[in-house]
Design an enzyme around this catalytic site. Structure first.
Site, short mmCIF file in Angstrom:
data_model
loop_
_atom_site.label_atom_id
_atom_site.label_comp_id
_atom_site.label_asym_id
_atom_site.label_seq_id
_atom_site.Cartn_x
_atom_site.Cartn_y
_atom_site.Cartn_z
N GLU A 42 0.85 -1.19 0.00
CA GLU A 42 0.00 0.00 0.00
C GLU A 42 0.89 1.24 0.00
OE1 GLU A 42 -3.93 1.47 2.51
OE2 GLU A 42 -2.27 0.55 3.62
N LYS A 113 -9.89 0.25 -2.38
CA LYS A 113 -10.03 -0.18 -0.99
C LYS A 113 -11.43 0.15 -0.45
CE LYS A 113 -7.58 0.36 3.44
NZ LYS A 113 -6.44 1.07 4.06
N CYS A 154 -4.80 -3.72 3.01
CA CYS A 154 -4.51 -3.36 4.40
C CYS A 154 -5.69 -3.58 5.35
CB CYS A 154 -4.01 -1.92 4.46
SG CYS A 154 -3.07 -1.54 5.96
#
Length: 265
Positions: A42, A113, A154
């Site tokens: 990321e 995301k 993440c």
């Protein structure tokens, strides 16, 4: 089917060109290991908590110097490449986007995301990702020559149903490019990644940010490649560099036939 993957571990900053140079340098080293697939963490090309810097330095998806350079690298080396995640500016809205590029240098898919990192940690650190990024809405599965790849980024790691949906769609491997804080990483990183592997009997590839960044933020590192039964196949604890492991998709089929729990819910 077998292939070899490399996960890069970075200490990115707020200067996209410097970060790109670091990625290309490490990738040149990695391809000497005869790999088929490179993955980055990321915040690959831009790591900052400053919203103004994000707006100013995040590149446009269709006109990005960093993405174009990775497309060239992939084509020149006939390699698959996952830009794990980087901020993308679309009409002044920032998306945290993962981008998959094939050996012809073409973008074949991307994932934004979904779960925003909005937390107040016990040590006083506070993050409000939803103030800076627009959340994605779609689960994304991509087809590689060897396997089906399920995307995440993440903080998605804390939401098991995200991965269950990917497994049910046919995922054989799960990617978790991350910039975990040192605080949360020490407590949860290994446990969560191994759990996602075991729950879904998928390989997990988790390239990570590491070390102390220019703005004082400290990320955990410990990039990992994990087998479908939760075994750590490769790990880089700290420092910039990369890890490499062979991935055998037959192992996914084997363990799912031995323990059919993944097909029962």
């Amino acid at each position: 089917m077998k292939f070899t993957a490399a996960c890069l571990q970075l200490t990115s900053n707020d200067q996209p060109k410097e970060n790109l140079d670091q990625v290309l340098q490490l990738s040149e080293q990695a391809i000497k290991e005869k790999i088929d697939f490179i993955l980055t963490p990321e915040n690959t090309f831009l790591l900052t908590l400053d919203h103004e810097v994000l707006l100013k330095r995040s590149e446009n998806f269709d006109n990005s110097h960093c993405i174009e350079e990775i497309k060239k690298f992939s084509k020149n080396n006939s390699i698959w490449f996952l830009i794990g995640a980087t901020p993308i500016n679309i009409d002044n809205q920032i998306y945290n986007r993962s981008i998959l590029i094939n050996p012809e240098g073409e973008i074949v898919s991307h994932y934004d995301k979904i779960h925003m990192f909005d937390v107040n940690l016990p040590n006083g650190e506070s993050y409000k990702e939803s103030d800076k990024f627009k959340a994605g809405k779609e689960i994304v599965l991509s087809k590689l020559p060897w396997a089906n790849l399920g995307h995440s980024i993440c903080y998605d790691l804390r939401f098991p149903n995200h991965y269950r949906q990917l497994m049910k769609k046919g995922a054989d491997l799960l990617t978790v490019p991350s910039a975990f804080t040192k605080n949360t990483g020490e407590r949860h990183w290994h446990i969560l990644l191994r759990s996602r592997a075991i729950e879904n009997f998928c390989y997990v590839l988790a390239p990570a940010q590491t070390g102390k960044h220019f703005n004082g933020r400290e990320t955990y590192g410990h990039s990992l490649i994990i087998s479908p039964d939760g075994k750590i196949l490769a790990e880089k604890e700290n420092g910039v560099g990369f890890i490499v492991s062979e991935i055998d998709i037959e192992e996914v089929k084997k363990i799912r036939s031995e323990i059919p729990s993944a097909s029962l819910d």
